[in-house]
Design an enzyme around this catalytic site. Structure first.
Site, PDB file in Angstrom:
ATOM      1  CG  ASP A 126      -3.579  -2.841   4.082  1.00 26.48           C
ATOM      2  OD1 ASP A 126      -4.669  -3.127   4.590  1.00 26.48           O
ATOM      3  OD2 ASP A 126      -3.202  -1.687   3.923  1.00 26.48           O
ATOM      4  CB  SER A 174      -3.138   4.524   5.494  1.00 27.83           C
ATOM      5  OG  SER A 174      -2.106   3.885   6.194  1.00 27.83           O
ATOM      6  CG  ASP A 231      -2.190  -0.828   0.963  1.00 27.79           C
ATOM      7  OD1 ASP A 231      -2.211  -1.568  -0.027  1.00 27.79           O
ATOM      8  OD2 ASP A 231      -3.135  -0.723   1.757  1.00 27.79           O
TER       9      ASP A 231
END
Length: 552
Positions: free
Chosen positions: A120, A468, A78
């Site tokens: 993630d 995030s 990410d």
């Protein structure tokens, strides 16, 4: 065993011949076949060590009498995907990963899975497949990164993104920016704060699908390899006993995971992922449950970006078992649920206690009496939205200000970098939801720019996209319904007053229902951002964030 379908009988001689072509022996094919699903690659820092982890898992499987078979999985970093079109692929990749694990399991009739992710979307994607197919499964992640150093302090990736904002505002020099760039991420592993990867790895431990230590043992520690060997042994015990993923992940254990989520102050992305895992497990949960559990769960940890501590600090303080032991003092956990250790949660945490109260506060002295996440509702978000309230400054828990409206992250970040956002503003970023993005990009660049410019205590940001785990401040995401589905966030106009009341779970637009109806009558949906490739298919099939952004 499931693998009998590809290894036993004269009808399966052709199948066996292909196993022999791979170098397997008759003896190996008489044992349970265990898929070791590794997301190893050379593009994700959290995955660069997964070859070593997978090798250790294979050793554990062999020691316990099984035949391990390595299988690859994809994974998006990410951080590298952030701030450009690549981030549109991140959340969407969760469904690809889930489908690919299902494909490899069913095509080759494996008896069990050890899932080796770290970052993630890879973690929930693999877990979703395990509960969807209801097979014996153990998660063994690659472990968190060590904290870096910058300006004489421990830092992690969130500080790096904030440094860009500080540089754009003229608060630090180019040399200082480069110093942070070279030193904030010092090792392999999932980035060192309580970001989404570490949140999900901790919650895999909390929900019982991973061994104690999975969430917090640093990636570079040899104990991580020992953990992997034990994971290989654990899957063999599950296969022999017929223990499957849905026996571990059910309504009771999901409540336990949500409780730990609130105590740890995890990423807002855990809302999406726990909803999706519950959906695949056939367990009905909704956003109201998050607030119900948050209301009675004290927040015990303020790891980066909410505070100065990092994952190695949490490990040294006793890790997830110590957090669970504190929660158990108030009767907040179901201690009788089974786990992949073969023992109950209560047995797993017996004797666990806090070793450093700077990383884990005692339950009688929490950061707050309520959990780290809060779901908000109102005429902007009739189906809800989420904020990591443990990372919101006290002065921003309630805020009212004029809307500064942008139809993409790119428009918003350009305005922020240009100094056009001022104290009091409420930045609105829309058409970044699961369907509108498509792919529901993370807004780490805008939130970090605001924090780096020292505006995180005076400016709020709301979006139908997401954030995030490295974001901090009054960052409110997952606004549902999203703008691309006709949600009210698409009707907000520049200068409208927005009221945010996090303690009272409210977010409202000071515009009458009549005016909103007039705006809706004139509303014209924009053209899709992406019309080709699999993302266009994803956009047609994906559900709303309040449903976990799963596919129809």
């Amino acid at each position: 065993m499931r693998s009998d379908n590809v290894t036993k009988g004269s009808e399966r001689a052709p199948n066996r011949s292909l196993f022999y072509a791979l170098g397997y022996t008759k003896e190996e094919l008489e044992r349970p076949l265990i898929g070791v699903v590794s997301a190893y690659s050379e593009i994700v820092p959290g995955h660069m060590n997964l070859d070593k982890i997978a090798d250790a898992v294979k050793a554990g499987v062999e020691m316990a009498g099984g035949t391990p078979i390595l299988i690859p999985a994809i994974g998006v970093c990410d951080g590298i995907a952030m701030g450009h079109v690549g981030m549109k692929y991140s959340l969407a990749s969760r469904e690809l990963i889930c489908d690919s694990v299902e494909t490899m399991l069913m095509a080759h009739q494996l008896d069990g899975l050890v899932l080796v992710p770290n970052c993630d979307k890879i973690v929930p994607g693999m877990v979703m497949a395990a509960v969807r197919m209801d097979v014996p499964a153990v998660v063994c992640s690659g472990g968190p990164m060590l904290a870096g150093t910058y300006g004489g302090e421990e830092v992690s990736l969130s500080k790096m993104f904030e440094a860009v904002g500080a540089y754009k505002a003229g608060m630090i020099t180019e040399d200082q920016l480069e110093d942070c760039t070279c030193n904030c991420c010092p090792s392999c592993g999932s980035c060192s704060g309580m970001y989404t990867a570490n949140s999900m790895n901790c919650l895999c431990e909390a929900i019982g699908i991973a061994l104690p230590g999975n969430g917090t043992i640093p990636a570079v520690y040899s104990k991580r390899l020992q953990l992997a060997k034990h994971a290989g042994m654990a899957i063999m015990d599950m296969v022999k006993k017929g223990i499957t993923a849905r026996q571990i992940i059910n309504e009771r254990s999901i409540r336990n995971a949500l409780t730990c989520d609130m105590a740890l102050g995890c990423s807002t992305n855990t809302v999406l992922h726990l909803l999706a895992i519950a959906y695949e497990a056939g367990v009905p949960i909704d956003l109201k449950l998050f607030n119900e559990i948050s209301a009675k769960t004290p927040n015990l940890c303020h790891l980066a970006p909410a505070g100065p501590t990092h994952m190695p600090d949490l490990y040294a303080a006793g890790g997830i078992p110590a957090v669970q032991a504190e929660l158990a003092k108030k009767g907040l956990l179901d201690l009788d649920v089974p786990t992949v250790t073969g023992k109950t949660l209560g047995e797993n945490i017996k004797g666990a206690h806090i070793l450093n109260d700077k990383a884990i506060r005692p339950i009688d002295n929490p950061y707050s009496q309520t959990g780290g996440l809060q779901i908000l509702w109102g005429n902007i978000a009739p189906d809800g939205c989420v904020v990591k309230r443990s990372a919101v400054a006290p002065e921003m828990q309630q805020h009212s200000g004029p809307a500064r409206v942008f139809n993409s992250e790119d428009e918003a970040i350009a305005s922020i970098y240009a100094g056009k956002i001022v104290p009091g503003d409420v930045v609105v970023i829309r058409y970044e939801g699961p369907k509108g993005g498509p792919g529901m990009r993370e807004m780490l660049n805008p939130t970090s720019a605001l924090a780096g410019m020292k505006l995180d205590k005076t400016v709020a940001l709301i979006t139908d996209g997401r954030f995030s785990g490295a974001s901090r401040g009054a960052a409110i995401g997952h606004v549902s319904p999203e703008a691309a589905s006709g949600g009210p966030i698409g009707l907000i106009e520049e200068g409208d007053t927005i009221n945010i009341d996090i303690p009272n779970a409210s977010i409202t637009l000071e515009v009458s229902d009549e005016v909103l109806a007039q705006r809706k009558a004139k509303y014209v949906a924009p053209e899709p951002n992406i019309k080709t490739g699999w993302l266009s298919r994803y956009a047609r099939m994906v559900t709303s964030a309040n449903l976990g952004a799963v596919l129809k």
